[in-house]
Design a protein around this motif. Structure first.
Motif, PDB file in Angstrom:
ATOM      1  N   ASN A  15     -20.005 -14.741   9.164  1.00  0.00           N
ATOM      2  CA  ASN A  15     -18.765 -14.401   8.477  1.00  0.00           C
ATOM      3  C   ASN A  15     -18.867 -14.747   7.002  1.00  0.00           C
ATOM      4  OD1 ASN A  15     -17.574 -13.617  10.897  1.00  0.00           O
ATOM      5  ND2 ASN A  15     -17.053 -15.733  11.393  1.00  0.00           N
ATOM      6  N   ALA A  16     -18.477 -13.809   6.155  1.00  0.00           N
ATOM      7  CA  ALA A  16     -18.583 -13.995   4.713  1.00  0.00           C
ATOM      8  C   ALA A  16     -17.418 -14.811   4.199  1.00  0.00           C
ATOM      9  CB  ALA A  16     -18.635 -12.633   4.021  1.00  0.00           C
ATOM     10  N   SER A  17     -17.510 -15.221   2.932  1.00  0.00           N
ATOM     11  CA  SER A  17     -16.418 -15.939   2.306  1.00  0.00           C
ATOM     12  C   SER A  17     -15.282 -14.982   1.990  1.00  0.00           C
ATOM     13  CB  SER A  17     -16.916 -16.599   1.018  1.00  0.00           C
ATOM     14  OG  SER A  17     -17.430 -15.612   0.141  1.00  0.00           O
ATOM     15  N   LYS A  18     -14.162 -15.570   1.575  1.00  0.00           N
ATOM     16  CA  LYS A  18     -13.004 -14.743   1.253  1.00  0.00           C
ATOM     17  C   LYS A  18     -13.324 -13.773   0.121  1.00  0.00           C
ATOM     18  CE  LYS A  18      -9.206 -17.920   2.330  1.00  0.00           C
ATOM     19  NZ  LYS A  18      -8.093 -18.677   1.712  1.00  0.00           N
ATOM     20  N   PRO A  19     -12.768 -12.563   0.163  1.00  0.00           N
ATOM     21  CA  PRO A  19     -12.912 -11.667  -0.972  1.00  0.00           C
ATOM     22  C   PRO A  19     -12.213 -12.260  -2.195  1.00  0.00           C
ATOM     23  CG  PRO A  19     -12.172 -10.486   0.985  1.00  0.00           C
ATOM     24  CD  PRO A  19     -12.080 -11.933   1.293  1.00  0.00           C
ATOM     25  N   THR A  20     -12.765 -12.038  -3.357  1.00  0.00           N
ATOM     26  CA  THR A  20     -12.148 -12.505  -4.587  1.00  0.00           C
ATOM     27  C   THR A  20     -11.520 -11.324  -5.295  1.00  0.00           C
ATOM     28  OG1 THR A  20     -14.096 -12.108  -5.944  1.00  0.00           O
ATOM     29  CG2 THR A  20     -13.990 -14.212  -4.766  1.00  0.00           C
ATOM     30  N   PRO A  21     -10.629 -11.576  -6.276  1.00  0.00           N
ATOM     31  CA  PRO A  21     -10.014 -10.469  -7.021  1.00  0.00           C
ATOM     32  C   PRO A  21     -11.013  -9.561  -7.698  1.00  0.00           C
ATOM     33  CG  PRO A  21      -8.834 -12.527  -7.408  1.00  0.00           C
ATOM     34  CD  PRO A  21     -10.089 -12.886  -6.656  1.00  0.00           C
ATOM     35  N   ASP A  22     -12.266 -10.053  -7.907  1.00  0.00           N
ATOM     36  CA  ASP A  22     -13.279  -9.218  -8.545  1.00  0.00           C
ATOM     37  C   ASP A  22     -13.851  -8.174  -7.593  1.00  0.00           C
ATOM     38  OD1 ASP A  22     -12.997 -10.601 -10.899  1.00  0.00           O
ATOM     39  OD2 ASP A  22     -14.536 -12.069 -10.396  1.00  0.00           O
ATOM     40  N   ASN A  23     -13.679  -8.393  -6.273  1.00  0.00           N
ATOM     41  CA  ASN A  23     -14.178  -7.422  -5.317  1.00  0.00           C
ATOM     42  C   ASN A  23     -13.356  -6.141  -5.397  1.00  0.00           C
ATOM     43  OD1 ASN A  23     -14.730 -10.038  -2.925  1.00  0.00           O
ATOM     44  ND2 ASN A  23     -16.231  -9.078  -4.251  1.00  0.00           N
ATOM     45  N   MET A  24     -14.034  -5.031  -5.232  1.00  0.00           N
ATOM     46  CA  MET A  24     -13.340  -3.746  -5.248  1.00  0.00           C
ATOM     47  C   MET A  24     -12.712  -3.482  -3.890  1.00  0.00           C
ATOM     48  SD  MET A  24     -14.983   0.046  -5.716  1.00  0.00           S
ATOM     49  CE  MET A  24     -14.025   1.516  -5.369  1.00  0.00           C
ATOM     50  N   ALA A  25     -11.413  -3.175  -3.896  1.00  0.00           N
ATOM     51  CA  ALA A  25     -10.735  -2.788  -2.659  1.00  0.00           C
ATOM     52  C   ALA A  25     -11.056  -1.327  -2.382  1.00  0.00           C
ATOM     53  CB  ALA A  25      -9.235  -2.999  -2.785  1.00  0.00           C
ATOM     54  N   VAL A  26     -11.890  -1.090  -1.371  1.00  0.00           N
ATOM     55  CA  VAL A  26     -12.247   0.279  -1.000  1.00  0.00           C
ATOM     56  C   VAL A  26     -11.057   0.955  -0.328  1.00  0.00           C
ATOM     57  CG1 VAL A  26     -13.786   1.673   0.432  1.00  0.00           C
ATOM     58  CG2 VAL A  26     -14.680  -0.303  -0.809  1.00  0.00           C
ATOM     59  N   VAL A  27     -10.313   0.175   0.463  1.00  0.00           N
ATOM     60  CA  VAL A  27      -9.104   0.662   1.123  1.00  0.00           C
ATOM     61  C   VAL A  27      -7.939  -0.217   0.689  1.00  0.00           C
ATOM     62  CG1 VAL A  27      -7.922   0.969   3.339  1.00  0.00           C
ATOM     63  CG2 VAL A  27     -10.354   1.525   3.133  1.00  0.00           C
ATOM     64  N   SER A  28      -6.860   0.404   0.241  1.00  0.00           N
ATOM     65  CA  SER A  28      -5.672  -0.336  -0.176  1.00  0.00           C
ATOM     66  C   SER A  28      -4.441   0.342   0.407  1.00  0.00           C
ATOM     67  CB  SER A  28      -5.581  -0.385  -1.707  1.00  0.00           C
ATOM     68  OG  SER A  28      -4.432  -1.104  -2.117  1.00  0.00           O
ATOM     69  N   VAL A  29      -3.712  -0.389   1.232  1.00  0.00           N
ATOM     70  CA  VAL A  29      -2.539   0.148   1.923  1.00  0.00           C
ATOM     71  C   VAL A  29      -1.336  -0.719   1.587  1.00  0.00           C
ATOM     72  CG1 VAL A  29      -1.493   0.542   4.181  1.00  0.00           C
ATOM     73  CG2 VAL A  29      -3.900   1.116   3.811  1.00  0.00           C
ATOM     74  N   LYS A  30      -0.237  -0.083   1.184  1.00  0.00           N
ATOM     75  CA  LYS A  30       0.986  -0.825   0.849  1.00  0.00           C
ATOM     76  C   LYS A  30       2.193  -0.172   1.516  1.00  0.00           C
ATOM     77  CE  LYS A  30      -0.770  -2.380  -3.654  1.00  0.00           C
ATOM     78  NZ  LYS A  30      -0.565  -2.363  -5.133  1.00  0.00           N
ATOM     79  N   ASN A  31       2.904  -0.985   2.275  1.00  0.00           N
ATOM     80  CA  ASN A  31       4.164  -0.561   2.909  1.00  0.00           C
ATOM     81  C   ASN A  31       4.002   0.754   3.688  1.00  0.00           C
ATOM     82  OD1 ASN A  31       5.565  -2.792   1.791  1.00  0.00           O
ATOM     83  ND2 ASN A  31       5.750  -1.682  -0.151  1.00  0.00           N
ATOM     84  N   LEU A  32       2.913   0.864   4.422  1.00  0.00           N
ATOM     85  CA  LEU A  32       2.622   2.091   5.167  1.00  0.00           C
ATOM     86  C   LEU A  32       3.443   2.131   6.451  1.00  0.00           C
ATOM     87  CD1 LEU A  32       0.797   4.637   5.344  1.00  0.00           C
ATOM     88  CD2 LEU A  32      -0.813   3.239   6.674  1.00  0.00           C
ATOM     89  N   SER A  33       4.194   3.204   6.618  1.00  0.00           N
ATOM     90  CA  SER A  33       4.995   3.409   7.831  1.00  0.00           C
ATOM     91  C   SER A  33       4.730   4.803   8.370  1.00  0.00           C
ATOM     92  CB  SER A  33       6.491   3.242   7.541  1.00  0.00           C
ATOM     93  OG  SER A  33       6.789   1.912   7.152  1.00  0.00           O
ATOM     94  N   PHE A  34       4.761   4.917   9.703  1.00  0.00           N
ATOM     95  CA  PHE A  34       4.503   6.215  10.320  1.00  0.00           C
ATOM     96  C   PHE A  34       5.186   6.288  11.674  1.00  0.00           C
ATOM     97  CE2 PHE A  34       2.064   9.118  13.035  1.00  0.00           C
ATOM     98  CZ  PHE A  34       2.061  10.260  12.242  1.00  0.00           C
ATOM     99  N   THR A  35       5.801   7.451  11.914  1.00  0.00           N
ATOM    100  CA  THR A  35       6.424   7.748  13.205  1.00  0.00           C
ATOM    101  C   THR A  35       5.945   9.118  13.644  1.00  0.00           C
ATOM    102  OG1 THR A  35       8.398   6.488  12.582  1.00  0.00           O
ATOM    103  CG2 THR A  35       8.603   7.998  14.459  1.00  0.00           C
ATOM    104  N   TYR A  36       5.482   9.222  14.879  1.00  0.00           N
ATOM    105  CA  TYR A  36       5.040  10.522  15.378  1.00  0.00           C
ATOM    106  C   TYR A  36       6.227  11.452  15.563  1.00  0.00           C
ATOM    107  CZ  TYR A  36       0.225   9.070  16.210  1.00  0.00           C
ATOM    108  OH  TYR A  36      -1.078   8.661  16.033  1.00  0.00           O
ATOM    109  N   PRO A  37       6.029  12.776  15.376  1.00  0.00           N
ATOM    110  CA  PRO A  37       7.122  13.740  15.561  1.00  0.00           C
ATOM    111  C   PRO A  37       7.758  13.592  16.949  1.00  0.00           C
ATOM    112  CG  PRO A  37       5.211  14.807  14.568  1.00  0.00           C
ATOM    113  CD  PRO A  37       4.771  13.425  14.954  1.00  0.00           C
ATOM    114  N   HIS A  38       9.057  13.770  16.990  1.00  0.00           N
ATOM    115  CA  HIS A  38       9.845  13.718  18.227  1.00  0.00           C
ATOM    116  C   HIS A  38       9.868  12.321  18.851  1.00  0.00           C
ATOM    117  CE1 HIS A  38       9.626  18.030  17.781  1.00  0.00           C
ATOM    118  NE2 HIS A  38       8.314  18.033  18.001  1.00  0.00           N
ATOM    119  N   SER A  39       9.570  11.311  18.043  1.00  0.00           N
ATOM    120  CA  SER A  39       9.650   9.931  18.519  1.00  0.00           C
ATOM    121  C   SER A  39      10.548   9.130  17.582  1.00  0.00           C
ATOM    122  CB  SER A  39       8.263   9.290  18.570  1.00  0.00           C
ATOM    123  OG  SER A  39       8.359   7.915  18.889  1.00  0.00           O
TER     124      SER A  39
END
Length: 308
Positions: free
Chosen positions: A2-26
């Motif tokens: 296991n690696a050490s914690k990511p630092t702010p200098d690391n590039m975020a390849v994936v960044s998700v903020k406040n992601l919400s999703f509901t399938y149709p008819h649900s």
């Protein structure tokens, strides 16, 4: 591992903020204000039971599902604005293999390689990575489930992508083969690739993931390295197991000032010791505690409201 914690200098390849999703008819939200960062060159595991939204999260980040709210960026680009070039840089390995059964393993890879405009890897070398080179010319219809999963991983690797989405990557593999797959994924990470895997196999995640997050009720309440989480949610004690006249006995001692604990020092000098180990939690223990805590916070209080 296991690696050490990511630092702010690391590039975020994936960044998700406040992601919400509901399938149709649900009316039930699958994802509910989910937040997540995955950094370059790490293996991130999204953990949770079947049906909790792990695959939904990946499909949104692959551009396969629309109609979400919040933001989802991959390679610093909004997923809603991706072009065909995006798929040159990602590799996808679904839990259910998508292969042409009447073709050989080699013919499958040649076909998938032809879909990419950029350079691709030598298919024989890719098959060698997963131990399938000797069956390169056999029809996939004759493959076992585990072999199909390994060929499915080859499909994800054939164009040498920067980011891999893996859904239950060792399904159908025996422990020996799964261990070889783990070594391959670690090797790919060491080459600088970023790996986002989903699994309900906590032991697998503990072995290969640099960081993990637990998905529950559409949110990720806790993330961290496996070692951090196991220590934080475990008992800060050492258990000593020793032989005695009355059989095998167990004693526990607090970790704090352990080197000055006279009872512990006496025990290790005088006992016929069988084992000494810390009482850290497993990732399964962490998941149960995290989800139980989330459930408790949702219980209505005496006034009909929710706990804060």
């Amino acid at each position: 591992m296991n690696a050490s914690k990511p630092t702010p200098d690391n590039m975020a390849v994936v960044s998700v903020k406040n992601l919400s999703f509901t399938y149709p008819h649900s009316s039930q939200k699958v994802l509910n204000s989910l937040n997540l960062n995955i950094y370059r060159g790490e293996i991130f595991g999204l953990l949770g039971p079947s049906g909790c939204g792990k695959s939904t999260t990946q499909k949104i980040l692959m551009g396969l599902l629309r109609g979400f709210s919040g933001s989802a960026d991959v390679f610093s680009q909004p997923i809603a604005n991706i072009s065909r070039q995006f798929y040159q840089n990602i590799g996808v390995c679904f839990e259910l293999p998508a292969l042409y059964l009447r073709l050989s393993a080699l013919e499958n890879l040649a076909l998938f390689a032809s879909l990419y405009s950029g350079p691709t890897l030598n298919p024989h070398q890719v098959l060698e990575m997963v131990g399938l080179r000797d069956v390169a010319n056999q029809r996939v219809a004759n493959f076992s489930k585990g072999m199909k999963m390994r060929l499915n991983l080859c499909r994800a690797l054939i164009h040498d992508p920067k980011l891999l989405f893996l859904d239950e990557p060792t399904t159908g593999q025996d422990p020996a083969r799964a261990r070889k797959t783990h070594k391959l994924l670690t090797h790919l990470k060491d080459q600088g690739k970023t790996i986002f895997l989903t699994t309900h196999n906590m032991a697998e995640a503990d072995q290969i993931c640099d960081r993990v997050g637990f998905l529950f009720n559409g949110e990720i309440p806790v993330t961290g390295t496996p070692n951090e989480l196991k220590f934080s949610y475990g008992k800060h004690q050492v258990e000593l197991i020793a032989n005695s006249e009355n059989g095998v006995v167990s004693s526990r001692f607090p970790m704090e000032n352990l080197g000055e604990n006279q009872k512990f020092l006496k025990a290790i000098k005088q006992s016929d010791i069988r084992s000494i180990h810390t009482l850290e939690a497993s990732l399964e223990d962490v998941f149960i505690r995290v989800t139980n805590s989330a459930k408790q916070s949702e219980k209505p209080d005496g006034n009909g409201g929710n706990k804060s």
